[in-house]
Scaffold this active site. Structure first.
Site, PDB file in Angstrom:
ATOM      1  N   TYR A  99     -12.492  -2.907  -3.549  1.00  0.00           N
ATOM      2  CA  TYR A  99     -13.044  -2.954  -2.192  1.00  0.00           C
ATOM      3  C   TYR A  99     -14.572  -2.899  -2.187  1.00  0.00           C
ATOM      4  O   TYR A  99     -15.158  -2.428  -1.212  1.00  0.00           O
ATOM      5  CB  TYR A  99     -12.468  -1.801  -1.363  1.00  0.00           C
ATOM      6  CG  TYR A  99     -11.059  -2.041  -0.851  1.00  0.00           C
ATOM      7  CD1 TYR A  99     -10.727  -3.186  -0.110  1.00  0.00           C
ATOM      8  CD2 TYR A  99     -10.042  -1.105  -1.079  1.00  0.00           C
ATOM      9  CE1 TYR A  99      -9.438  -3.396   0.376  1.00  0.00           C
ATOM     10  CE2 TYR A  99      -8.747  -1.316  -0.594  1.00  0.00           C
ATOM     11  CZ  TYR A  99      -8.460  -2.459   0.134  1.00  0.00           C
ATOM     12  OH  TYR A  99      -7.186  -2.662   0.629  1.00  0.00           O
ATOM     13  N   HIS A 124      -1.778  -5.422   1.307  1.00  0.00           N
ATOM     14  CA  HIS A 124      -3.018  -6.152   1.021  1.00  0.00           C
ATOM     15  C   HIS A 124      -2.682  -7.554   0.550  1.00  0.00           C
ATOM     16  O   HIS A 124      -1.704  -7.750  -0.169  1.00  0.00           O
ATOM     17  CB  HIS A 124      -3.811  -5.444  -0.098  1.00  0.00           C
ATOM     18  CG  HIS A 124      -4.915  -6.307  -0.658  1.00  0.00           C
ATOM     19  ND1 HIS A 124      -6.156  -6.394  -0.071  1.00  0.00           N
ATOM     20  CD2 HIS A 124      -4.929  -7.173  -1.704  1.00  0.00           C
ATOM     21  CE1 HIS A 124      -6.896  -7.268  -0.751  1.00  0.00           C
ATOM     22  NE2 HIS A 124      -6.174  -7.747  -1.754  1.00  0.00           N
ATOM     23  N   LYS A 146       0.837  -1.202   0.000  1.00  0.00           N
ATOM     24  CA  LYS A 146       0.000   0.000   0.000  1.00  0.00           C
ATOM     25  C   LYS A 146       0.878   1.259   0.000  1.00  0.00           C
ATOM     26  O   LYS A 146       2.089   1.173   0.220  1.00  0.00           O
ATOM     27  CB  LYS A 146      -0.931  -0.058   1.215  1.00  0.00           C
ATOM     28  CG  LYS A 146      -1.932  -1.241   1.140  1.00  0.00           C
ATOM     29  CD  LYS A 146      -2.830  -1.294   2.363  1.00  0.00           C
ATOM     30  CE  LYS A 146      -3.875  -2.401   2.231  1.00  0.00           C
ATOM     31  NZ  LYS A 146      -4.799  -2.430   3.401  1.00  0.00           N
ATOM     32  N   GLU A 179      -9.178 -10.393  -8.180  1.00  0.00           N
ATOM     33  CA  GLU A 179      -8.269  -9.264  -7.995  1.00  0.00           C
ATOM     34  C   GLU A 179      -7.150  -9.268  -9.037  1.00  0.00           C
ATOM     35  O   GLU A 179      -6.783  -8.217  -9.564  1.00  0.00           O
ATOM     36  CB  GLU A 179      -7.710  -9.283  -6.567  1.00  0.00           C
ATOM     37  CG  GLU A 179      -8.789  -8.966  -5.540  1.00  0.00           C
ATOM     38  CD  GLU A 179      -8.388  -9.181  -4.088  1.00  0.00           C
ATOM     39  OE1 GLU A 179      -9.251  -9.006  -3.215  1.00  0.00           O
ATOM     40  OE2 GLU A 179      -7.221  -9.526  -3.818  1.00  0.00           O
ATOM     41  N   ASN A 225      -2.076  -0.031   7.152  1.00  0.00           N
ATOM     42  CA  ASN A 225      -1.548  -1.353   7.497  1.00  0.00           C
ATOM     43  C   ASN A 225      -0.676  -1.988   6.410  1.00  0.00           C
ATOM     44  O   ASN A 225      -0.563  -3.210   6.316  1.00  0.00           O
ATOM     45  CB  ASN A 225      -2.672  -2.290   7.970  1.00  0.00           C
ATOM     46  CG  ASN A 225      -3.704  -2.556   6.897  1.00  0.00           C
ATOM     47  OD1 ASN A 225      -3.619  -2.025   5.794  1.00  0.00           O
ATOM     48  ND2 ASN A 225      -4.673  -3.386   7.203  1.00  0.00           N
TER      49      ASN A 225
HETATM   50  P1  GDP Z   1      -7.782  -7.180   5.076  1.00  0.00           P
HETATM   51  O1  GDP Z   1      -8.338  -8.227   4.154  1.00  0.00           O
HETATM   52  O2  GDP Z   1      -7.012  -7.758   6.226  1.00  0.00           O
HETATM   53  O3  GDP Z   1      -6.977  -6.117   4.356  1.00  0.00           O
HETATM   54  O4  GDP Z   1      -9.033  -6.438   5.766  1.00  0.00           O
HETATM   55  P2  GDP Z   1     -10.471  -6.022   5.173  1.00  0.00           P
HETATM   56  O5  GDP Z   1     -10.688  -6.644   3.816  1.00  0.00           O
HETATM   57  O6  GDP Z   1     -11.475  -6.276   6.231  1.00  0.00           O
HETATM   58  O7  GDP Z   1     -10.329  -4.442   5.025  1.00  0.00           O
HETATM   59  C1  GDP Z   1      -9.609  -3.897   3.941  1.00  0.00           C
HETATM   60  C2  GDP Z   1      -8.764  -2.767   4.446  1.00  0.00           C
HETATM   61  O8  GDP Z   1      -9.598  -1.740   4.955  1.00  0.00           O
HETATM   62  C3  GDP Z   1      -7.819  -3.099   5.604  1.00  0.00           C
HETATM   63  O9  GDP Z   1      -6.623  -3.720   5.208  1.00  0.00           O
HETATM   64  C4  GDP Z   1      -7.576  -1.723   6.176  1.00  0.00           C
HETATM   65  O10 GDP Z   1      -6.623  -0.994   5.380  1.00  0.00           O
HETATM   66  C5  GDP Z   1      -8.929  -1.065   6.000  1.00  0.00           C
HETATM   67  N1  GDP Z   1      -9.726  -1.178   7.232  1.00  0.00           N
HETATM   68  C6  GDP Z   1     -10.325  -2.276   7.726  1.00  0.00           C
HETATM   69  N2  GDP Z   1     -10.953  -2.019   8.868  1.00  0.00           N
HETATM   70  C7  GDP Z   1     -10.736  -0.691   9.110  1.00  0.00           C
HETATM   71  C8  GDP Z   1     -11.141   0.205  10.138  1.00  0.00           C
HETATM   72  O11 GDP Z   1     -11.823  -0.172  11.092  1.00  0.00           O
HETATM   73  N3  GDP Z   1     -10.729   1.503  10.020  1.00  0.00           N
HETATM   74  C9  GDP Z   1      -9.958   1.946   8.968  1.00  0.00           C
HETATM   75  N4  GDP Z   1      -9.595   3.235   8.918  1.00  0.00           N
HETATM   76  N5  GDP Z   1      -9.565   1.131   7.989  1.00  0.00           N
HETATM   77  C10 GDP Z   1      -9.947  -0.161   8.054  1.00  0.00           C
HETATM   78 MG    MG Z   2      -9.750  -8.060   2.650  1.00  0.00          MG
END
Ligand code: GDP
Ligand code: MG
Length: 159
Positions: A60, A126, A20, A137, A123
Site C-alpha cells: 500500500y 483486494h 482480507k 503485487e 471491504n
Molecule cells: P481499492 O483499490 O478499491 O482497494 O481502494 P484503494 O486502493 O483506494 O484503497 C485501498 C484500501 O484502503 C481500500 O480497499 C480500503 O480497505 C482502504 N480505504 C480506502 N479508503 C478508505 C477510507 O476512506 N477509510 C478507511 N478506513 N479505509 C479506506
Molecule cells: Mg487499490
C-alpha cells in the site's frame, strides 16, 4: 502471450486478489473463489498468509500519506488473508468490476463488496487496479515457483 517474467497480457493476463481478514473470518472465501471460477478465470496461485507490516507497507505504498493508512495496515495485519492469482482475458479490469467500488456504499448489488459489506475500512477483498500493479503485487506476494501453469483437459472444446 507471455512477454517477460510475470508480464502476462491478453488471454493470459493475471491479477492479484486477496480476501482480507474480515472476508476470511466471515467465511466468505468459498463464495469469492466460486465467483471467479464461474466467471471462467483460472486459479494459478493461492495461499493463506499472515501478512507482515513490512509487506503491507510495500503493498500500500501509494497510500502512505492517507489519513487512514495506519488503520489500513493494522486491519490488514489483524489476521490471515487469502492471497490469490487469477488468470484470464482482461482479468484485471473484470475482477475490479466483480469487486465493486472501494466504498461498499457505492458498490452495486451483485458485486462482492455490494453484496457482502457496508464499510470502506472493512471491504472484504483486494484486487489489483492495473496490469502494472498486478505484476508488482504478484511479485511481492508470491515466489515464481508458487505460480502454477496448468491446462484444462476441456480447453480444446470450451475456449
Ligand atoms: P481499492 O483499490 O478499491 O482497494 O481502494 P484503494 O486502493 O483506494 O484503497 C485501498 C484500501 O484502503 C481500500 O480497499 C480500503 O480497505 C482502504 N480505504 C480506502 N479508503 C478508505 C477510507 O476512506 N477509510 C478507511 N478506513 N479505509 C479506506
Ligand atoms: Mg487499490
Amino acid at each position: 502471450a507471455r512477454s517477460d517474467e510475470g508480464g502476462w497480457t491478453g488471454v493470459n493476463e493475471r491479477t492479484f486478489i486477496a480476501v482480507k481478514p474480515d472476508g476470511v473470518q466471515r467465511r466468505l472465501l468459498g463464495e469469492i473463489v466460486r465467483r471467479f471460477e464461474k466467471r471462467g478465470f483460472k486459479l494459478v496461485a493461492v495461499k493463506l498468509v499472515k501478512a507482515s507490516e513490512e509487506l503491507l507497507r510495500e503493498h500500500y505504498w501509494q497510500l502512505r500519506n492517507k489519513p487512514f493508512y495506519s488503520t489500513l495496515i493494522s486491519y490488514m495485519s489483524s489476521g490471515p488473508v487469502v492471497a490469490m492469482v487469477w488468470q484470464g482475458l482482461d482479468v484485471v479490469k473484470t475482477a475490479r468490476k466483480m469487486l465493486g467500488e472501494t466504498n461498499p456504499a457505492d458498490s452495486l448489488p451483485g458485486t462482492i463488496r455490494g453484496d457482502f459489506c457496508v464499510e470502506v475500512g472493512k471491504n472484504v477483498i483486494h484486487g489489483s487496479d492495473s496490469v502494472e500493479s498486478a505484476q508488482k503485487e504478484i511479485a511481492l506476494w508470491f515466489r515464481q515457483s508458487e505460480l502454477h501453469r496448468w491446462e484444462s483437459s476441456t480447453k480444446t472444446w470450451i475456449y
